[in-house]
Design a protein around this motif. Structure first.
Motif, PDB file in Angstrom:
ATOM      1  N   VAL A  16       0.841  -1.207   0.000  1.00  0.00           N
ATOM      2  CA  VAL A  16       0.000   0.000   0.000  1.00  0.00           C
ATOM      3  C   VAL A  16       0.874   1.254   0.000  1.00  0.00           C
ATOM      4  CG1 VAL A  16      -1.724   1.302   1.299  1.00  0.00           C
ATOM      5  CG2 VAL A  16      -1.911  -1.178   1.124  1.00  0.00           C
ATOM      6  N   MET A  17       1.981   1.223   0.732  1.00  0.00           N
ATOM      7  CA  MET A  17       2.897   2.360   0.728  1.00  0.00           C
ATOM      8  C   MET A  17       3.485   2.571  -0.669  1.00  0.00           C
ATOM      9  SD  MET A  17       6.226   3.095   3.169  1.00  0.00           S
ATOM     10  CE  MET A  17       5.324   2.651   4.635  1.00  0.00           C
ATOM     11  N   ALA A  18       3.801   1.470  -1.362  1.00  0.00           N
ATOM     12  CA  ALA A  18       4.344   1.557  -2.717  1.00  0.00           C
ATOM     13  C   ALA A  18       3.315   2.131  -3.686  1.00  0.00           C
ATOM     14  CB  ALA A  18       4.798   0.177  -3.191  1.00  0.00           C
ATOM     15  N   LEU A  19       2.043   1.787  -3.481  1.00  0.00           N
ATOM     16  CA  LEU A  19       0.987   2.355  -4.329  1.00  0.00           C
ATOM     17  C   LEU A  19       0.899   3.867  -4.141  1.00  0.00           C
ATOM     18  CD1 LEU A  19      -1.864  -0.298  -3.882  1.00  0.00           C
ATOM     19  CD2 LEU A  19      -0.513   0.139  -5.949  1.00  0.00           C
ATOM     20  N   GLY A  20       0.974   4.310  -2.890  1.00  0.00           N
ATOM     21  CA  GLY A  20       0.963   5.752  -2.640  1.00  0.00           C
ATOM     22  C   GLY A  20       2.168   6.436  -3.247  1.00  0.00           C
ATOM     23  N   TYR A  21       3.331   5.802  -3.111  1.00  0.00           N
ATOM     24  CA  TYR A  21       4.568   6.343  -3.684  1.00  0.00           C
ATOM     25  C   TYR A  21       4.447   6.466  -5.201  1.00  0.00           C
ATOM     26  CZ  TYR A  21       9.593   6.844  -4.534  1.00  0.00           C
ATOM     27  OH  TYR A  21      10.840   7.296  -4.945  1.00  0.00           O
ATOM     28  N   ALA A  22       3.918   5.404  -5.848  1.00  0.00           N
ATOM     29  CA  ALA A  22       3.762   5.405  -7.306  1.00  0.00           C
ATOM     30  C   ALA A  22       2.749   6.468  -7.742  1.00  0.00           C
ATOM     31  CB  ALA A  22       3.322   4.026  -7.783  1.00  0.00           C
ATOM     32  N   GLY A  23       1.660   6.599  -6.947  1.00  0.00           N
ATOM     33  CA  GLY A  23       0.656   7.603  -7.289  1.00  0.00           C
ATOM     34  C   GLY A  23       1.220   9.010  -7.269  1.00  0.00           C
ATOM     35  N   ALA A  24       2.082   9.281  -6.295  1.00  0.00           N
ATOM     36  CA  ALA A  24       2.699  10.607  -6.212  1.00  0.00           C
ATOM     37  C   ALA A  24       3.679  10.827  -7.361  1.00  0.00           C
ATOM     38  CB  ALA A  24       3.412  10.773  -4.879  1.00  0.00           C
ATOM     39  N   LYS A  25       4.467   9.803  -7.695  1.00  0.00           N
ATOM     40  CA  LYS A  25       5.444   9.930  -8.770  1.00  0.00           C
ATOM     41  C   LYS A  25       4.767  10.109 -10.132  1.00  0.00           C
ATOM     42  CE  LYS A  25       9.358   9.743  -6.571  1.00  0.00           C
ATOM     43  NZ  LYS A  25      10.239  10.944  -6.550  1.00  0.00           N
ATOM     44  N   MET A  26       3.558   9.588 -10.279  1.00  0.00           N
ATOM     45  CA  MET A  26       2.802   9.739 -11.529  1.00  0.00           C
ATOM     46  C   MET A  26       1.956  11.008 -11.524  1.00  0.00           C
ATOM     47  SD  MET A  26       1.615   5.849 -12.503  1.00  0.00           S
ATOM     48  CE  MET A  26       0.691   5.610 -10.991  1.00  0.00           C
TER      49      MET A  26
END
Length: 321
Positions: A16-26
């Motif tokens: 879930v943390m990785a999903l948030g990280y990816a969402g911010a990077k995109m």
């Protein structure tokens, strides 16, 4: 057993943390949208989750084992201030940053992982529920108000000018926050012996269930906006969370007469990764964001090794006294 805990409870945190990280990077979230997400968690989901979890406890639980209650209360509060002091004096952070550090490294995520970790190890017993309930009340109804008060006193929750507040203003400002008065109200209800009807809980559960997932997702968003780091401070706070805190609690508990499975349960509960409330409070007020998110990631990884260690070491530690 530990394989299931790692894949059912630890891995989802990183996913879930990785999903948030990816969402911010995109660039899926603007800074204002991220702040709005933090506000939803801090002002609505987290207070609801705290209210539900605390009011499910009973006055009999707190009085059933007064030693367990007092060791948890005094130990966790004292170690919160140790964490706060080290952050202030050793790592030279502001009072507001040290408060968020205390909320993060000084408090376990008992509400999210308490039963998920303790039940598979010790069984879904009344004793497990007692330990989780007592630690949850201390972590949520005592530590969070203290942390919010220290932040308010430092001016981190004010109008944005960063000036410190007087003691009276700081207390008033902290008490006005839903994340403070909700768990406080819940503790009063428990101490008065008021048992809420079961039909009340579904009304709160719907928003409360969003708390942990959205908080970890928001931590991923926050981590993407800063540089992830593993330095002496991050390592210290991570080790403090999953090794030093439970060690101190275990020694105090043994000296006060706790032993056996109850000692092991309390130690494990205090060794859990950082409370997500500290992460979300830091993100909401833009205080200690980089370090807080880094501590969450590193200490959660450490917990995969700390959990079996404490199961093995608790009986050995007890034999030394």
């Amino acid at each position: 057993m530990f394989f299931n805990i790692i894949f059912n409870d630890i891995v989802p945190i990183f996913v879930v943390m990785a999903l948030g990280y990816a969402g911010a990077k995109m660039n899926a979230f603007t800074p204002s949208q991220t702040q709005a997400l933090n506000k939803v968690v801090l002002n609505f989901a987290l207070p609801a989750a705290l209210f539900v979890s605390i009011t499910k406890a009973t006055r009999e639980m707190l009085s059933e084992d007064l030693t367990l209650t007092l060791v948890s209360l005094i130990g966790i509060v004292a170690l919160f201030f140790v964490c706060y002091w080290v952050c202030r004096k050793v790592f030279h952070h502001t009072a507001a940053e040290a408060a968020v550090c205390g909320l993060t490294a000084g408090s376990p995520t008992i509400g999210f992982l308490g039963f998920a970790v303790l039940d598979p190890i010790y069984g879904a017993t009344t004793q497990t529920g007692l330990v989780v309930a007592i630690v949850a009340i201390v972590a949520n109804a005592v530590i969070i108000p203290i942390g919010m008060y220290l932040m308010s006193l430092a001016g981190a929750m004010g109008s944005g000018n960063g000036s410190s507040s007087g003691t009276g203003s700081a207390i008033l400002n902290a008490v006005k926050q839903p994340v403070v008065w909700c768990p406080t109200l819940a503790v009063v209800i428990v101490l008065l012996g008021i048992k809420l009807p079961v039909a009340v809980y579904p009304s709160f559960d719907l928003i409360a269930h969003a708390n942990s997932g959205v908080a970890v997702f928001a931590a991923g968003l926050a981590l993407a906006t800063v540089k992830f780091s593993v330095n002496t401070e991050i390592l210290w706070n991570s080790i403090f969370r999953v090794f030093i805190t439970p060690l101190c609690i275990a020694i105090a508990a043994i000296l006060c007469g706790l032993s056996g499975e109850k000692l092991s349960m309390l130690t494990m509960a205090c060794a859990l990764p950082p409370a997500f409330s500290g992460i979300i409070i830091g993100s909401r007020y833009n205080v200690y964001v980089q370090d807080g998110a880094s501590i969450l990631a590193v200490s959660t990884l450490m917990f995969a090794f700390a959990a079996p260690f404490w199961i093995w070491f608790c009986p050995i530690l007890q034999s030394w006294f």
